[in-house]
Design an enzyme around this catalytic site. Structure first.
Site, PDB file in Angstrom:
ATOM      1  N   LYS A  53      13.318  -5.284  -4.051  1.00 30.31           N
ATOM      2  CA  LYS A  53      11.962  -5.489  -4.885  1.00 30.31           C
ATOM      3  C   LYS A  53      11.817  -4.855  -6.049  1.00 30.31           C
ATOM      4  O   LYS A  53      11.357  -5.008  -7.051  1.00 30.31           O
ATOM      5  CB  LYS A  53      10.982  -4.671  -3.820  1.00 30.31           C
ATOM      6  CG  LYS A  53      10.637  -5.596  -2.646  1.00 30.31           C
ATOM      7  CD  LYS A  53       9.867  -4.927  -1.468  1.00 30.31           C
ATOM      8  CE  LYS A  53       9.733  -5.973  -0.312  1.00 30.31           C
ATOM      9  NZ  LYS A  53       9.254  -5.393   0.795  1.00 30.31           N
ATOM     10  N   GLN A  97       7.250   0.551   2.956  1.00 30.58           N
ATOM     11  CA  GLN A  97       8.225  -0.475   3.560  1.00 30.58           C
ATOM     12  C   GLN A  97       8.148  -0.052   5.210  1.00 30.58           C
ATOM     13  O   GLN A  97       8.239   0.941   5.507  1.00 30.58           O
ATOM     14  CB  GLN A  97       9.623  -0.190   3.081  1.00 30.58           C
ATOM     15  CG  GLN A  97      10.675  -1.184   3.640  1.00 30.58           C
ATOM     16  CD  GLN A  97      10.369  -2.567   3.265  1.00 30.58           C
ATOM     17  OE1 GLN A  97      10.158  -2.780   1.999  1.00 30.58           O
ATOM     18  NE2 GLN A  97      10.504  -3.472   4.196  1.00 30.58           N
ATOM     19  N   ASP A 120       0.623  -5.623  -0.465  1.00 30.96           N
ATOM     20  CA  ASP A 120       1.082  -6.345   0.485  1.00 30.96           C
ATOM     21  C   ASP A 120      -0.012  -6.950   1.519  1.00 30.96           C
ATOM     22  O   ASP A 120      -0.061  -7.956   2.224  1.00 30.96           O
ATOM     23  CB  ASP A 120       1.739  -5.203   1.919  1.00 30.96           C
ATOM     24  CG  ASP A 120       3.215  -5.242   1.697  1.00 30.96           C
ATOM     25  OD1 ASP A 120       3.899  -6.249   1.170  1.00 30.96           O
ATOM     26  OD2 ASP A 120       3.887  -4.423   2.068  1.00 30.96           O
TER      27      ASP A 120
END
Ligand code: NDP
Length: 313
Positions: A53, A97, A120
């Site tokens: 990422k 995460q 997200d």
């Protein structure tokens, strides 16, 4: 004739080029998008994902920073970090995460992320926006699935779509996006009766169970589009034989590494499907591309700029 292979790497490159252009324009206007990633502890798989990422951000000109608290962090301490990032003007996206260590209340942390920075798309406010068709941030893997379909000219409206899997991260938001695209959608799970029969109705079949090669030929209507979300590592010889017997390339790789990756769709399905996403190289590359799209989208929405067509998923 075999199925058309839907090349996720190619589609992801197209999207990344478009994003890079937008980042250039925004940066020139003094609005460089910024992403903050929080990686708690040292889970090897999470470290690989986060590295990918951050690297993507660098390649596309997006500002990024990585926060790596120890895995002994408390819920309160992590909340403070999230709130600090919420307050910072130059941070447009915050990604926590998962999984978080056991002592941390994951739901509390995800709820604390400012919905406007929730790249997200997991915050209940964004889930609500998606289900009521309001502009918001959409989960990356489901958004990537829709991009694959659209950019491959596979119609969604009026089609029978079956989604196998009902997780908050993949199955449910994918079903919602397909409903919003006017498909007729059925969602299946571990308690579904006659799964092969239900799947055979599908013009578009999305497999997101995390079960290696479970979708075999008898689940599939001839000519259907198969979107294979699953990522499963196969290490067992007998299982390898069930999936890849006679595949010389896979055999060599399996011998060399002792494992291979397979989706939830059995490779034999390529003989009856109309189109299919490979694993690896299908849905996977889209997930990071859509995270980049979401970061740019968040930057624009936060500043009241018009959201480009690419980001309207
Ligand atoms: P979850 O484990 O959270 O959900 C799995 C879903 O599949 C559940 O709804 C479960 O049903 C259903 N399921 C499990 N077994 C069966 C079965 N035998 N028959 C019917 N349904 C079944 O997984 P995720 O949604 O997080 O991920 C799914 C897969 O996608 C995984 O392989 C994951 O690695 C992969 N993935 C890939 C990404 C990518 O970028 N390509 C991104 C995210 C995930 P029930 O609810 O009844 O338990």
């Amino acid at each position: 004739m075999g199925a058309v292979i839907l090349d996720g790497n190619k589609i992801s490159s197209e999207i990344r080029e478009e994003v890079a252009e937008e980042v250039k324009t925004l940066t020139a206007a003094g609005m460089r998008p910024g992403l903050a990633v929080i990686l708690v502890g040292n889970n090897p798989a999470s470290e690989i994902y986060v590295r990918g990422k951050v690297k993507s951000c660098e390649e596309l000109g997006i500002y990024s920073e990585k926060h790596t608290p120890l895995d002994t962090i408390s819920t309160g301490e992590l909340l403070e970090l999230v709130q600090d990032l919420n307050r910072r003007e130059e941070i447009d996206g915050i990604l926590v995460q998962l999984p978080l260590p056991g002592q941390v209340d994951s739901k509390k942390i995800l709820m604390a992320v400012d919905p406007a920075k929730d790249v997200d798309g997991f915050h209940p406010v964004n889930v609500g926006f998606l289900s009521t068709q309001r502009p918001g941030l959409v989960p990356c893997t489901p958004a990537g699935i829709i991009e694959i379909l659209k950019r491959s000219n596979i119609p969604i409206a009026g089609q029978e779509a079956v989604v196998v899997g009902r997780s908050d991260i993949v199955g449910k938001p994918t079903a919602m996006l397909l409903i919003n695209g006017n498909a007729t959608v059925t969602v299946c799970h571990s308690k579904t009766r006659d799964l092969p029969g239900v799947c055979r109705r599908a013009d578009i079949l999305v497999a997101a169970m995390g079960r290696a090669g479970m979708i075999t030929r008898d689940f599939v209507k001839r000519g259907a589009t198969l979107i294979d979300v699953g990522i499963n590592k196969v290490t067992d010889r007998a299982e390898f034989e069930r999936l890849f017997a006679g595949n010389v390339k896979r055999e060599e790789a399996f011998r060399a590494k002792g494992s291979t990756l397979v989706g939830d769709v059995h490779p034999e399905v390529a003989e009856v499907a109309g189109a299919i996403t490979p694993v690896p190289g299908g849905v996977g590359p889209l997930t990071i591309a859509m995270l980049m799209v979401n970061t740019v989208k968040a930057a624009k929405m936060r500043r009241g700029a018009e959201v480009p067509a690419l980001s309207r998923v």
